[in-house]
Scaffold this active site. Structure first.
Site, PDB file in Angstrom:
ATOM      1  N   CYS A 211     -23.942  25.938  42.108  1.00  0.00           N
ATOM      2  CA  CYS A 211     -23.002  26.009  40.955  1.00  0.00           C
ATOM      3  C   CYS A 211     -21.763  25.874  41.632  1.00  0.00           C
ATOM      4  O   CYS A 211     -20.730  24.999  40.805  1.00  0.00           O
ATOM      5  CB  CYS A 211     -23.074  27.599  40.531  1.00  0.00           C
ATOM      6  N   HIS A 212     -20.912  26.457  42.782  1.00  0.00           N
ATOM      7  CA  HIS A 212     -19.675  26.280  43.142  1.00  0.00           C
ATOM      8  C   HIS A 212     -19.853  26.120  44.803  1.00  0.00           C
ATOM      9  O   HIS A 212     -18.840  26.015  45.569  1.00  0.00           O
ATOM     10  CB  HIS A 212     -19.120  27.633  42.796  1.00  0.00           C
TER      11      HIS A 212
END
Lengths: 173, 419
Positions: A137-138
């Site tokens: 995701c990040h």
């Protein structure tokens, strides 16, 4: 009627008393309305899961669902344990020894919540720069002990409460 | 002109109006003196009202067929698409309607930024508008969760986890929001309830927004105060209603284009996979209208810092009327601000693009530059430009523009002979 000031004081008291009772009443009815959103008894009842890990080979891991969240149960090889323990604590954003993340005498078993401590995604195993997990995701990188090494996540992946019922069964929760 | 001297013609109308002055209100709305130079950027208020009503009507219909349960929600959406009569149409209008709503609201906001509509005496209109925008984002986010696809589930996980960044109480707040120990059935249930509620709160705020607008009256492209009514104004009906109606038709053509020819182009294919708490999709992105804020969130290498900056990017807009020190409203007469305005527009678009890209390499660098510039625009550029800028001469009225040079030619054209 010749003491108007005293009368005002009496009224002030009534106002203050009314506001106070009113505030307590409002608080008493607001709390149930707020607390009803907390996990209910049915959710709390799902608090433990037992897992049979006898089929897991060294170097492999399985994932089970506990309280709606994935839990990684990884049986680590000796090399992986050695790698996790060779890391200097100074290199860790959230310093924690590998020994503190496993049960004594069960060093090969790493049991942790498979939830990135940044915003809750499930990290991918055997990915990232540190031989552990990588969150798509990040971009948080975790090492072979599930400790955060690089990226926006603030903490190591959480170790849930668990115990070995016997050498084959792990009870989470 | 005003409602004070309005008297209904019929006896029954007068009888009713004396008891509830709805006819006076209707008369006020019809005769409402509007600046005669409003351009098409001013038609988006009407378009937004249309968008809100579209979402409410299609939403009420969808709620007749949708089931808010983690085991059934995904299938019930497919049921709407395949079995319900015209279900596909109603759902596509609703899902694309959200995007159209945001498209219109962004144009509306950037119109306000260009023409200085947020400045005194219209600060309260601006703030109510921002509250509407916040509720829109909350409603859109929760609506996106309801189909219970992979993007629904993981979008909900990421956004609710933002609250876990709050020190000390963050984890408890997140659990409270979930009603479980992860995004689960209780979460879906309450999101459905709130998703149904929020549009009606928005509707209430829209009424306040229009009420607050009708106190000082509309701003206009030259941004000057005008006498009302005067030769600078026209009655709202029929002059503005017909212009709004034409703009709305154009807007509906684009809307229908999406609904009938590209209904999924603004969505994400991963949302046609049912929610799976064991697997996160490789590339999580929010809907396009949240991307600039998502880029700001990811550009900060610290969890709490990212969350603070993301919310800060929205909340800084609330103090914008006091950050902009210029007394001149319209950018038409602000040669320096006009350039920074367009740089800011490009900055926001760039942030939106970076939000859709992976947070690594050059994308991350650009997102960081864009984030810094975003805040620089509000905290440094606006106050300083307002103080130092030499603005162009401002016309005294819409009908009588400045003598020469300063104003836009189109404004100076009409009454040149007279001056």
């Amino acid at each position: 009627m010749d003491k108007p000031e005293k009368k005002t004081n009496r009224r002030d008291f009534l106002f203050t008393a009314s506001y106070t009772v009113g505030a307590v009443g409002v608080g008493a009815i607001i709390w149930p309305l707020i607390d009803q959103m907390n996990p209910d008894k049915a959710q709390q009842a799902l608090a433990t899961t037992e897992v049979d890990v006898s089929q897991v080979e060294p170097g492999k891991s399985i994932t089970v669902l506990w309280r709606g969240k994935p839990v990684f149960l990884k049986r680590r090889t000796n090399e992986e344990i050695a790698e996790a323990r060779s890391v200097a604590l100074n290199d860790l954003p959230d310093p924690q020894k590998d020994e503190d993340r496993v049960k004594d005498g069960k060093d090969e078993w790493l049991v942790m919540l498979g939830v990135c401590t940044h915003l809750g995604c499930v990290p991918l195993s055997d990915k990232g720069d540190y031989n552990g997990w990588f969150c798509p995701c990040h971009g948080s990188h975790y090492d072979v002990s599930g400790r955060i090494r690089k990226g926006p996540a603030p903490k190591n992946m959480e170790i849930p409460k668990y115990e070995f019922v016997n050498s084959n069964i792990i009870k989470i929760g | 002109m005003s409602e004070h001297d309005y008297i209904p013609k019929s006896k029954a109308g007068k009888w009713f109006n004396d008891r509830l002055p709805l006819l006076s209100l209707a008369s006020h709305l019809t005769d409402y003196p509007t600046p005669k130079n409003l351009n098409y950027w001013w038609t988006f208020g009407g378009i937004l009202t249309f968008c809100l009503l579209t979402q409410i009507i299609t939403g009420i219909v969808l709620a007749m067929h949708y089931v808010a349960h983690a085991d059934l929600a995904f299938a019930s959406v497919e049921h709407i698409m395949r079995n319900v009569n015209y279900g596909w149409l109603i759902r596509y209008i609703h899902s694309n309607g959200a995007s159209m709503f945001f498209l219109a609201v962004y144009i509306h906001i950037f119109r306000s930024l260009f023409y200085g509509s947020y400045k005194s005496p219209r600060e309260v209109i601006w703030i109510i508008g921002l509250l509407i925008y916040l509720l829109m984002m909350a409603a859109a986010f929760m609506g996106y969760v309801l189909p219970w696809g992979q993007m629904s589930f993981w979008g909900a996980t990421v956004i609710t986890n933002l609250f876990s960044a709050i020190p000390l109480v963050g984890e408890s707040i997140t659990t409270w929001l979930w009603g479980a120990y992860s995004v689960d059935n209780p979460t879906l249930n309450r999101f459905f309830s709130l998703h149904y509620l929020l549009p009606f709160l928005i509707l209430g705020l829209v009424v306040l927004h229009i009420w607050a607008l009708h106190v000082p009256g509309n701003n206009n492209p030259v941004g000057i105060d005008i006498k009302k009514p005067s030769k600078d104004t026209v009655p709202f009906h029929p002059y503005i209603t017909i212009k709004d109606a034409f703009a709305l038709l154009m807007f509906m053509i684009i809307f229908a284009g999406f609904v009938f020819f590209a209904p999924n182009v603004l969505g994400h294919s991963d949302n046609y996979i049912q929610a799976n708490p064991m697997v996160t999709p490789a590339h999580i992105v929010p809907e396009w209208y949240l991307l600039p804020f998502y880029a700001i969130l990811r550009s900060v290498p610290d969890k709490l810092g990212g969350v603070i900056l993301m919310f800060g990017a929205i909340f800084i807009l609330f103090v914008l009327p006091w950050l902009d020190t210029s007394k001149v409203r319209s950018a038409v007469f602000r040669p320096v601000y006009k350039q920074f305005y367009w740089i800011f527009v490009i900055d926001v678009l760039m942030l939106g693009y970076m939000g859709a890209m992976p947070a690594e390499g050059i994308y991350l660098v650009l997102a960081r530059v864009g984030t810094i510039y975003y805040f620089l625009h509000f905290i440094v550029i606006l106050p300083v430009v307002g103080l130092l800028e030499k603005t162009d001469p401002i016309p005294v009225s819409i009908a009588e523009p400045v003598l020469s040079g300063g104003a836009e030619p189109s404004l100076a054209k009409k009454d040149n002979g007279k001056i």
